[in-house]
Scaffold this active site. Structure first.
Site, PDB file in Angstrom:
ATOM      1  N   ASP A   1     -43.613  12.297  23.171  1.00 46.42           N
ATOM      2  CA  ASP A   1     -42.612  11.511  22.447  1.00 46.42           C
ATOM      3  C   ASP A   1     -42.531  10.139  23.102  1.00 46.42           C
ATOM      4  OD1 ASP A   1     -40.620  10.781  20.723  1.00 46.42           O
ATOM      5  OD2 ASP A   1     -39.058  12.030  21.634  1.00 46.42           O
TER       6      ASP A   1
ATOM      7  N   ASP B   1     -44.447   8.065  16.397  1.00 46.91           N
ATOM      8  CA  ASP B   1     -44.168   8.058  17.832  1.00 46.91           C
ATOM      9  C   ASP B   1     -44.100   9.433  18.488  1.00 46.91           C
ATOM     10  OD1 ASP B   1     -41.843   8.779  16.571  1.00 46.91           O
ATOM     11  OD2 ASP B   1     -40.526   7.564  17.833  1.00 46.91           O
ATOM     12  N   GLU B   2     -44.489  10.496  17.795  1.00 45.59           N
ATOM     13  CA  GLU B   2     -44.468  11.807  18.452  1.00 45.59           C
ATOM     14  C   GLU B   2     -45.509  12.739  17.839  1.00 45.59           C
ATOM     15  OE1 GLU B   2     -41.085  14.433  17.932  1.00 45.59           O
ATOM     16  OE2 GLU B   2     -40.378  13.237  16.228  1.00 45.59           O
TER      17      GLU B   2
END
Length: 363
Positions: free
Chosen positions: A12, A107-108
């Site tokens: 993350d 983003d993860e």
């Protein structure tokens, strides 16, 4: 012979959009940065830097409220094309070290490294090296959670942020979940959390006390999932070909509402948040559905499919009004509202930038 535990990493990126802005603009470093709508608009916060979070600013918060909490913050319009470029670099790092990874957004991602022999088969050392490689290539910081399933890996990545590296072993898992506050369980929203509180469920240990039949009676199909995670069990696989079918946001009110203008305002806010999630996944949607649950628990949905991708334009806001016609709005109080975007396609960058201009330039 019992199968060996899986090795799942959840990566993350820390305050991703804000971190990109601080990377690219040195004058923003060590200052409260809010990426999202202008404070004098109806826009919302897409994300914010850790300096802003110290003042209570959070993602999906109305920008006007964020400004009241942190008037010295610098508000920055999102640059999704730059965020996508950074995300592609990060996914390139994943691909070098892992065959099976499942991006959840820009983003993860989850990585299944169960079969990896790198670093003597240590998932923790591999996660540490992936974090270092991401930073080397992008100058951005990631947190990593390592465990034997998705649920615990996701929770682990939140521990020690920013720049976290946290391992929950199979031996630690059950006790860890028992001590975990229900509000920290990924996937349990505010409304479900309150319902659990009403049932006397405050921690994982409390959740574990309820029989499966009772959980299913209170929570329907989700009851099986809650029963499993209370025991540290999550059989979901890391799916490299995961195809999302819809993006939905809903909210349950502490006090039922009936005023049409208030209902429309909430629906518009939900639409903005759904569009942000859609942009994060680099997708467009053609179908808009509104969900309404009344005080008496009667639920209705109304939807419309458009010829052009949905944006937060005046025409879409008019469509929200149209969808409310003949629904009983104004004659009964509403306890829940939801907005779902479906008919998804991979986004075209030009259209994505246009949609975000609509989304964050609202006056």
């Amino acid at each position: 012979m019992e199968a060996a535990p899986r090795k799942i990493i959840h990566i993350d990126m820390d305050a991703f959009y804000a971190a990109v802005e601080q990377r690219d603009y040195p004058q923003f470093r060590n200052k409260p940065i809010i990426v999202g709508g202008k404070p004098d608009s109806r826009g919302v916060v897409a994300t914010c830097s850790y300096e802003a979070r110290q003042f209570g600013v959070r993602s999906a918060m109305p920008s006007a409220h964020a400004y009241r909490l942190c008037p010295q913050a610098i508000f920055v319009k999102p640059r999704f094309d730059v965020y996508r470029e950074a995300s592609e670099t990060i996914r390139g790092v994943f691909a070098r070290y892992c065959e099976r990874f499942e991006p959840l957004s820009l983003d993860e991602a989850y990585l299944d490294v169960s079969d990896s022999e790198l670093y003597q088969g240590s998932a923790t050392l591999l996660a540490k090296h992936i974090k270092q490689e991401i930073h080397r290539q992008t100058q951005l910081v990631a947190s990593a959670g390592i465990s034997y399933n998705k649920f615990l890996a996701k929770i682990a990545s939140d521990l020690g942020k920013p720049d976290g590296l946290y391992l929950i072993t199979p031996e630690q898992g059950p006790a860890f979940v028992e001590n975990l506050a229900i509000g920290k369980f990924h996937g349990i929203g505010r409304a479900t959390e309150q319902k659990m509180y009403d049932l006397g469920i405050v921690t994982g240990k409390d959740l574990k006390q309820l029989p499966l039949a009772e959980l299913q009676r209170h929570f329907g199909k989700a009851g099986q999932h809650y029963y499993n995670i209370a025991r540290g069990i999550d059989p979901r696989q890391v799916n490299s070909n995961r195809a999302r079918k819809s993006v939905g946001i809903e909210t349950t009110f502490d006090h039922d509402i009936a005023d049409l203008s208030t209902i429309l305002r909430y629906l518009q806010d939900l639409l903005e948040k759904a569009l942000i999630r859609l942009a994060e996944k680099d997708m467009t949607a053609y179908t808009l559905t509104v969900k309404i649950k009344y005080q008496n628990f009667v639920q209705i949905t109304r939807g419309r499919t458009l010829a052009e991708p949905i944006s937060n334009s005046p025409n879409t806001r008019l469509l929200l009004t149209e969808l409310l016609k003949n629904t009983g709005i104004g004659t009964a109080k509403v306890r829940l509202l939801g907005v779902t975007l479906s008919g998804l396609e991979n986004g075209d960058k030009r259209l994505g930038q246009y949609r975000q201009m609509d989304l964050f330039d609202l006056g």
